[in-house]
Design a protein around this motif. Structure first.
Motif, mmCIF file in Angstrom:
data_model
loop_
_atom_site.group_PDB
_atom_site.id
_atom_site.type_symbol
_atom_site.label_atom_id
_atom_site.label_comp_id
_atom_site.label_asym_id
_atom_site.label_seq_id
_atom_site.Cartn_x
_atom_site.Cartn_y
_atom_site.Cartn_z
ATOM 1 N N ARG A 666 0.806 -1.230 0.000
ATOM 2 C CA ARG A 666 0.000 0.000 0.000
ATOM 3 C C ARG A 666 0.832 1.268 0.000
ATOM 4 O O ARG A 666 0.335 2.311 -0.368
ATOM 5 N N ARG A 667 2.098 1.168 0.417
ATOM 6 C CA ARG A 667 2.960 2.351 0.408
ATOM 7 C C ARG A 667 4.014 2.270 -0.701
ATOM 8 O O ARG A 667 5.046 2.918 -0.640
ATOM 9 N N PHE A 668 3.708 1.498 -1.730
ATOM 10 C CA PHE A 668 4.683 1.296 -2.796
ATOM 11 C C PHE A 668 4.918 2.582 -3.590
ATOM 12 O O PHE A 668 3.993 3.341 -3.886
ATOM 13 N N SER A 669 6.193 2.808 -3.920
ATOM 14 C CA SER A 669 6.561 3.960 -4.737
ATOM 15 C C SER A 669 7.506 3.494 -5.843
ATOM 16 O O SER A 669 8.619 3.030 -5.553
ATOM 17 N N LEU A 670 7.058 3.606 -7.084
ATOM 18 C CA LEU A 670 7.884 3.163 -8.212
ATOM 19 C C LEU A 670 9.066 4.116 -8.404
ATOM 20 O O LEU A 670 8.914 5.335 -8.354
ATOM 21 N N ASP A 671 10.240 3.542 -8.629
ATOM 22 C CA ASP A 671 11.454 4.335 -8.840
ATOM 23 C C ASP A 671 11.549 4.706 -10.324
ATOM 24 O O ASP A 671 12.220 4.033 -11.109
ATOM 25 N N TYR A 672 10.867 5.794 -10.705
ATOM 26 C CA TYR A 672 10.850 6.212 -12.109
ATOM 27 C C TYR A 672 12.252 6.560 -12.601
ATOM 28 O O TYR A 672 12.611 6.307 -13.754
ATOM 29 N N GLU A 673 13.049 7.147 -11.725
ATOM 30 C CA GLU A 673 14.388 7.577 -12.144
ATOM 31 C C GLU A 673 15.250 6.379 -12.530
ATOM 32 O O GLU A 673 15.934 6.402 -13.562
ATOM 33 N N ALA A 674 15.215 5.333 -11.746
ATOM 34 C CA ALA A 674 16.017 4.151 -12.050
ATOM 35 C C ALA A 674 15.494 3.418 -13.274
ATOM 36 O O ALA A 674 16.230 2.652 -13.909
ATOM 37 N N LEU A 675 14.232 3.660 -13.624
ATOM 38 C CA LEU A 675 13.621 2.974 -14.760
ATOM 39 C C LEU A 675 13.339 3.942 -15.911
ATOM 40 O O LEU A 675 12.445 3.710 -16.729
#
Length: 707
Positions: A666-675
């Protein structure tokens, strides 16, 4: 001779009384044991007749000890040739520690060296260490700067009588069962009394009750003791005591008029109980019968006696909320059918007994292994409403829950009919006091209780759960066996893969033309995640002619949707053999060709890490939030590991292909910078059907393509 007789914590007083009755002198109890004095005959009588002891330790010497050298010197003060043949076998049981001796293995090694060195110096021969069935067991205990050295005259623990060769899942030790019976007043209840265990398991309580009633010395059933090969053993004295015990047993068997009944829902464990009773020679006095607790009634033509039982009380055998229903039913049946009976309930969770609605007139604290436990004694005084007629009226809050459930069903009615939805969530903690999820699977309903905080009164929480179960039955017009209760909690290790019951109840549901097997009883999860319904449908709509990869596939429901949607091939990977087999059945149910729709049992991390030639047009990956299963090389943490997982999966994605990445943290945050090399779109809002709109953080979903 001076002895220390050990026992389970909590029954020291009973053991002290027992040893005094056997004729021991200078009896004094301490934690987990009793000191006593007597001749060798007394040690033999304890080994033969004690129902409560674990070990009989003949004390040889004691002194202040801090260092390993001091320990060695103390052990050498004993003349070991008085106790051990030069070429004999022995083992050392060492417990305790000091500043210099902080490892029990090291302490045992020093004791062994002292014994061997002394014997070898005197005879030139070397006794050998043997852990199983040695000629002699040496017991050394070090505490508060003092070490005591003793011979273990019992050998194997005395609780192992020899009759219980088969046991159930959580057996009670024989000497603890005897202590429970003594505290319950069984020995004083007299000839002709009936004893009944409605959840008897492998029958230990009943067998111990009959050993008492037939005046059988528990040591008669054993083949060997610690003194059997001890040079100080007086065989003629021992045989005299055994002959006396055999005469008493024969007379006791002849005059015994006690009747016993043992019931259990599990026929396999009942077969073990019957075997144990035969081994103990008391099977003719015990009637065993397979019976659910709900069928419990007083045997006809029987005067009131003793009901004694050790029902399940922990996570090992069932969740607490489910067990409260068991205890409540037990209380109802006792009040309806066992008036004037004495009842003893031995439990590691006394809170459960509060829902029985019987007042305990005595409580005794004991330990079941390391588990603090209690024996609660009840007297059933008067007949009340029967279990069949006893009612549980709905409170105002419960009526609010019923109104909300009916409102939710009405609001979702048109959507469900239009989409052909038969598996859906009807309620999800909409009202704080009723923190449950209600999931429908065709004609079955699963109620999932979210584990309440420790501050919440367990009895009040249970009463609200009673409301929920009754309302669900009324609203959906179901019988009790069509409503299944589960408790949600954080999973660890292989929890999610383990069976939680033995019912084996699978049935088939349909979703968008796909047939899927679900099981609401036997596992923590049902086999079908309802919140992923829109994602599965999206996969089905996009799968035509494509090669699809399903990582962390669970029961492969997404692969089934791809198959029905016309996928050219599917490859499904999961490390659980349980779920891979479930997936195999799901695919077969929908006519899958095993050559084109492949299942792989392996850790997805490991599978992704190897160079692969295969490429896929569509990849679905839904890893768990956290897993520390022993099957995995490393701990999985979806927040920490998602970048690595996504990058490895994208290596296998063809140009123009699509990766659907999802998880329920529920507290997930996608690492857009790394991807940043990939084109990413958060599609979570589009993957929430009306039954999960209120719970928008139930999962997150991302579409990922090559940039």
């Amino acid at each position: 001779m001076r002895f220390f007789v050990t026992c389970p914590k909590g029954i020291e007083q009973l053991l002290e009384q027992e040893l005094s009755a056997l004729g021991a002198e200078s009896v004094k109890q301490t934690v987990a044991g009793v000191y006593a004095e007597g001749e060798l005959e007394m040690a033999y009588r304890i080994c033969l007749w004690s129902r409560l002891a674990n070990r009989v330790l003949l004390q040889l010497c004691e002194a202040e000890v801090e260092t390993a050298d001091q320990l060695y010197a103390l052990v050498q003060t004993v003349d070991w040739l008085e106790h051990l043949r030069p070429s004999g076998t022995f083992c050392v049981d060492f417990s305790g520690k000091s500043n210099a001796i902080n490892n029990t293995h090291f302490g045992a090694l020093k004791v062994k060296d002292a014994v061997v060195d002394q014997v070898r110096a005197a005879t030139g021969k070397r006794p050998s260490v043997e852990r199983t069935g040695p000629d002699l067991r040496v017991n050394v205990h070090l505490a508060k700067g003092k070490a005591s050295v003793a011979l273990d005259l019992s050998g194997d623990s005395l609780h192992r009588r020899g009759y219980r060769q088969q046991a159930g899942e959580a057996p009670m030790k024989e000497n603890l069962a005897a202590a429970v019976l003594i505290r319950a007043g069984w020995p004083e209840m007299g000839e002709g009394t009936l004893v009944l265990d409605p959840m008897c398991g492998s029958g230990t309580l009943l067998v111990e009750a009959l050993l008492m009633a037939t005046d059988t010395a528990p040591g008669l059933l054993r083949k060997q003791f610690g003194f059997s090969y001890w040079p100080g053993h007086q065989s003629s004295l021992w045989q005299q005591l055994v002959a006396e015990a055999e005469q008493r047993r024969a007379a006791g068997l002849e005059r015994c008029s006690v009747r016993a009944f043992g019931f259990d829902a599990d026929d396999k464990v009942l077969n073990k109980a019957k075997h144990n009773a035969r081994q103990a020679g008391v099977d003719r006095f015990i009637s065993f019968r397979q019976q659910e607790l709900a069928g419990l009634k007083q045997p006809q033509g029987i005067e009131p006696g003793l009901v004694i039982t050790n029902p399940p009380y922990g996570e090992r055998l069932g969740e607490e909320s489910e067990l409260m229903f068991l205890y409540r039913l037990f209380g109802q049946l006792l009040r309806a059918h066992f008036v004037n009976w004495r009842v003893g309930v031995f439990t590691g969770n006394p809170e459960l007994c509060k829902v029985m609605k019987l007042r305990a007139d005595k409580q005794y604290r004991m330990f079941n292994g390391a588990i603090p436990s209690q024996l609660l004694m009840f007297q059933v005084h008067q007949r009340e409403e029967s279990a069949e007629t006893e009612t549980h009226k709905l409170s105002d809050q419960a009526q609010m829950f019923e109104n909300r459930l009916r409102k939710n069903l009405k609001q979702m009615g048109r959507w469900r009919k239009k989409e052909g939805i038969t598996c859906f969530r009807a309620y999800d903690a909409d009202i704080p006091e009723y923190s449950v999820a209600v999931d429908c699977y065709d004609s079955m309903v699963m109620v999932q209780e979210y584990a309440p905080p420790a501050s919440v009164d367990k009895v009040k929480a249970f009463e609200r759960l009673q409301d929920v179960m009754k309302v669900v039955q009324q609203v959906f017009e179901l019988t009790p066996d069509q409503v299944v209760l589960k408790q949600r909690k954080r999973q660890s290790g292989t929890d999610q893969y383990n069976r939680h019951d033995e019912i084996g109840h699978f049935f088939t549901v349909e979703e968008h033309g796909c047939k899927l097997r679900v099981n609401l009883h036997d596992y923590l999860d049902s086999g079908l995640f309802l919140d992923h319904r829109p994602v599965r449908r999206m996969i089905q709509q996009q799968a035509q002619g494509k090669d699809m990869l399903n990582l962390f596939c669970y029961t492969a429901s997404a692969s089934v949707h791809a198959l029905v949607g016309g996928a050219k091939s599917t490859t499904s990977v999961d490390m659980s053999s349980t779920y891979v087999e479930w997936a195999r059945q799901n695919l077969a149910l929908n006519g899958a060709d095993p050559a084109k729709h492949v299942l792989i049992q392996e850790d997805c991390f490991k599978w992704l890490s190897r160079p692969r030639k295969e490429r896929f047009d569509l990849i679905f990956m839904d890893p768990p939030t956290f897993s520390n299963s022993k099957r995995m090389q490393d701990v999985l943490d979806v927040q920490r590991d998602h970048v690595r997982l996504i990058k490895d999966a994208m290596e296998l994605l063809r140009p123009g292909g699509l990766l659907i990445f999802s998880n329920n943290y529920r507290r997930f945050s996608l690492d857009y910078e790394a991807l940043e090399a990939f084109a990413i779109r958060d599609t979570t809002p589009a993957t929430l059907d009306p039954d999960f709109k209120r719970n928008s953080r139930i999962h997150c979903v991302f579409e990922i393509r090559h940039g």
